[in-house]
Design a protein around this motif. Structure first.
Motif, PDB file in Angstrom:
ATOM      1  N   LEU A 104      33.670  16.302  18.997  1.00 17.31           N
ATOM      2  CA  LEU A 104      32.473  16.495  19.821  1.00 17.31           C
ATOM      3  C   LEU A 104      31.423  15.418  19.575  1.00 17.31           C
ATOM      4  CD1 LEU A 104      31.431  18.526  21.955  1.00 17.31           C
ATOM      5  CD2 LEU A 104      30.203  19.682  20.109  1.00 17.31           C
ATOM      6  N   GLN A 105      31.563  14.663  18.480  1.00 20.69           N
ATOM      7  CA  GLN A 105      30.609  13.585  18.200  1.00 20.69           C
ATOM      8  C   GLN A 105      30.590  12.567  19.336  1.00 20.69           C
ATOM      9  OE1 GLN A 105      28.631  13.840  15.473  1.00 20.69           O
ATOM     10  NE2 GLN A 105      29.734  15.775  15.138  1.00 20.69           N
ATOM     11  N   ASP A 106      31.741  12.394  20.021  1.00 22.28           N
ATOM     12  CA  ASP A 106      31.849  11.374  21.072  1.00 22.28           C
ATOM     13  C   ASP A 106      32.268  11.976  22.408  1.00 22.28           C
ATOM     14  OD1 ASP A 106      31.320   9.102  19.317  1.00 22.28           O
ATOM     15  OD2 ASP A 106      33.285   9.555  18.451  1.00 22.28           O
ATOM     16  N   ALA A 107      31.895  13.226  22.656  1.00 18.26           N
ATOM     17  CA  ALA A 107      32.345  13.885  23.889  1.00 18.26           C
ATOM     18  C   ALA A 107      31.296  14.866  24.383  1.00 18.26           C
ATOM     19  CB  ALA A 107      33.661  14.614  23.638  1.00 18.26           C
ATOM     20  N   ASP A 108      31.414  15.187  25.680  1.00 17.12           N
ATOM     21  CA  ASP A 108      30.579  16.228  26.275  1.00 17.12           C
ATOM     22  C   ASP A 108      31.344  17.541  26.386  1.00 17.12           C
ATOM     23  OD1 ASP A 108      28.237  14.502  26.991  1.00 17.12           O
ATOM     24  OD2 ASP A 108      29.804  13.459  28.118  1.00 17.12           O
ATOM     25  N   LEU A 109      32.663  17.442  26.455  1.00 18.19           N
ATOM     26  CA  LEU A 109      33.563  18.590  26.430  1.00 18.19           C
ATOM     27  C   LEU A 109      34.796  18.209  25.628  1.00 18.19           C
ATOM     28  CD1 LEU A 109      35.027  21.221  27.331  1.00 18.19           C
ATOM     29  CD2 LEU A 109      35.539  20.073  29.501  1.00 18.19           C
ATOM     30  N   VAL A 110      35.160  19.049  24.673  1.00 21.91           N
ATOM     31  CA  VAL A 110      36.382  18.836  23.894  1.00 21.91           C
ATOM     32  C   VAL A 110      37.362  19.950  24.219  1.00 21.91           C
ATOM     33  CG1 VAL A 110      37.411  18.640  21.605  1.00 21.91           C
ATOM     34  CG2 VAL A 110      35.122  17.724  22.021  1.00 21.91           C
ATOM     35  N   GLY A 153      42.381  26.814  26.941  1.00 22.62           N
ATOM     36  CA  GLY A 153      41.185  27.636  26.765  1.00 22.62           C
ATOM     37  C   GLY A 153      40.513  27.535  25.415  1.00 22.62           C
ATOM     38  N   TYR A 154      40.880  26.530  24.618  1.00 19.41           N
ATOM     39  CA  TYR A 154      40.223  26.303  23.324  1.00 19.41           C
ATOM     40  C   TYR A 154      39.313  25.108  23.502  1.00 19.41           C
ATOM     41  CZ  TYR A 154      40.214  26.719  18.157  1.00 19.41           C
ATOM     42  OH  TYR A 154      39.892  26.952  16.839  1.00 19.41           O
ATOM     43  N   ARG A 155      37.986  25.341  23.561  1.00 15.70           N
ATOM     44  CA  ARG A 155      37.074  24.289  24.006  1.00 15.70           C
ATOM     45  C   ARG A 155      35.725  24.363  23.313  1.00 15.70           C
ATOM     46  NH1 ARG A 155      37.903  23.548  30.498  1.00 15.70           N
ATOM     47  NH2 ARG A 155      40.189  23.538  30.465  1.00 15.70           N
ATOM     48  N   LEU A 156      35.053  23.214  23.308  1.00 16.27           N
ATOM     49  CA  LEU A 156      33.657  23.128  22.899  1.00 16.27           C
ATOM     50  C   LEU A 156      32.876  22.358  23.958  1.00 16.27           C
ATOM     51  CD1 LEU A 156      33.827  22.207  19.092  1.00 16.27           C
ATOM     52  CD2 LEU A 156      33.383  24.459  20.096  1.00 16.27           C
ATOM     53  N   PHE A 157      31.754  22.922  24.390  1.00 14.14           N
ATOM     54  CA  PHE A 157      30.856  22.275  25.341  1.00 14.14           C
ATOM     55  C   PHE A 157      29.541  21.953  24.652  1.00 14.14           C
ATOM     56  CE2 PHE A 157      33.526  24.951  28.010  1.00 14.14           C
ATOM     57  CZ  PHE A 157      33.743  24.200  29.150  1.00 14.14           C
ATOM     58  N   ARG A 158      28.968  20.836  24.991  1.00 12.23           N
ATOM     59  CA  ARG A 158      27.573  20.600  24.650  1.00 12.23           C
ATOM     60  C   ARG A 158      26.695  21.418  25.595  1.00 12.23           C
ATOM     61  NH1 ARG A 158      26.471  16.715  21.103  1.00 12.23           N
ATOM     62  NH2 ARG A 158      28.117  15.207  20.591  1.00 12.23           N
ATOM     63  N   GLU A 194      40.417  15.218  24.601  1.00 10.36           N
ATOM     64  CA  GLU A 194      41.424  16.190  24.188  1.00 10.36           C
ATOM     65  C   GLU A 194      41.860  15.903  22.749  1.00 10.36           C
ATOM     66  OE1 GLU A 194      44.316  17.539  27.460  1.00 10.36           O
ATOM     67  OE2 GLU A 194      43.796  15.488  28.043  1.00 10.36           O
ATOM     68  N   VAL A 195      42.018  16.973  21.973  1.00  7.29           N
ATOM     69  CA  VAL A 195      42.551  16.852  20.617  1.00  7.29           C
ATOM     70  C   VAL A 195      43.770  17.762  20.512  1.00  7.29           C
ATOM     71  CG1 VAL A 195      40.323  16.280  19.598  1.00  7.29           C
ATOM     72  CG2 VAL A 195      41.036  18.669  19.721  1.00  7.29           C
ATOM     73  N   PRO A 196      44.758  17.379  19.718  1.00  5.36           N
ATOM     74  CA  PRO A 196      45.976  18.191  19.640  1.00  5.36           C
ATOM     75  C   PRO A 196      45.769  19.468  18.840  1.00  5.36           C
ATOM     76  CG  PRO A 196      46.105  16.353  18.100  1.00  5.36           C
ATOM     77  CD  PRO A 196      44.849  16.145  18.907  1.00  5.36           C
ATOM     78  N   ILE A 197      46.350  20.557  19.324  1.00  3.74           N
ATOM     79  CA  ILE A 197      46.372  21.823  18.590  1.00  3.74           C
ATOM     80  C   ILE A 197      47.791  22.379  18.611  1.00  3.74           C
ATOM     81  CG2 ILE A 197      43.962  22.403  19.117  1.00  3.74           C
ATOM     82  CD1 ILE A 197      45.231  24.497  21.170  1.00  3.74           C
TER      83      ILE A 197
END
Length: 240
Positions: A104-110, A153-158, A194-197
């Motif tokens: 999230l340091q470099d994103a608006d949505l992860v 559906g696993y997400r983080l929003f600013r 996107e990050v791998p899970i």
């Protein structure tokens, strides 16, 4: 972290406990859609014992997107700068949340993605994997977005992201909400990472996915895609 629930009595205490252990600084908001199995009462008990857990009770099962919109609005009104979402059934591992937080340091949505290198699924039949991969390919081709797992559906929003896309104007109610939010974020000129899970199929309780839900999602995506293509044609005609 917004966690929507409907009949998750077997999973809720377990998943909230894991989340609180993995990320003690993360607050949890359970949004229960009037579960008849007592999920709401379990959530109330957890909230009474832990100030980092809160509950929103809704009176009807109105869809995943509606539950998330309600939870996002509560979180925004409470002043949170980062708002996330995850399932209550254990498919999204709280122990991997740090991956999303770091990105999230470099994103608006992860987005925690199953379909990028390093991502994986556990205990899915090949038919369901093919359906998910095919659905995401359809999204990429029709909407023209680079997201590999737009249905995740696993997400983080600013906070600023939800404000810019105006969450109160989003009308998607079912699982297509996930694709809608990714699409709107990109349309607003914001950065999606996107990050791998590792996604693990639930072992307790019943999945809320059904053929009707999948059909509703495809119809909405097709409508958006045709609308986007029409806009592209108009833009090209104006340039000529």
């Amino acid at each position: 972290m917004v966690v929507p629930t409907y009949n998750e009595a077997e999973n809720l205490e377990w998943i909230v406990g894991r989340l609180r252990a993995a990320q003690p600084g993360v607050d949890v908001l359970v949004v229960d859609d009037g579960s008849p199995d007592g999920t709401g009462q379990i959530a109330d008990r957890l909230a009474a014992a832990d100030p980092h857990v809160a509950v929103v009770h809704r009176t009807e099962k109105a869809g995943l997107g509606a539950a998330y919109r309600a939870g996002f609005r509560v979180a925004l009104d409470a002043g949170y700068d980062v708002i996330g979402e995850m399932d209550a059934d254990g498919s999204h591992q709280p122990e991997q949340l740090y991956r999303l937080l770091d990105a999230l340091q470099d994103a608006d949505l992860v987005i925690g993605s199953r379909w990028i290198p390093g991502g994986s699924i556990v205990n899915w039949p090949k038919s369901r994997e093919a359906l998910s991969r095919g659905g995401n390919l359809y999204v990429r081709l029709l909407l023209g977005i680079p997201v590999r797992d737009a249905t995740a559906g696993y997400r983080l929003f600013r906070r600023a992201t939800l404000e810019k896309i105006d969450i109160d104007q989003v009308r998607s109610t079912g699982y297509v909400f996930q694709t809608d939010m990714a699409y709107r974020t990109l349309q607003a000129g914001l950065r999606v990472v996107e990050v791998p899970i590792e996604f693990i199929e639930r072992v307790r309780g019943d999945s809320k996915m059904s053929p009707d839900v999948a059909t509703e999602s495809l119809k909405s995506i097709t409508k958006w895609g045709l609308r986007e293509r029409a806009r592209q044609v108009k833009r090209r005609l104006r340039r000529t």
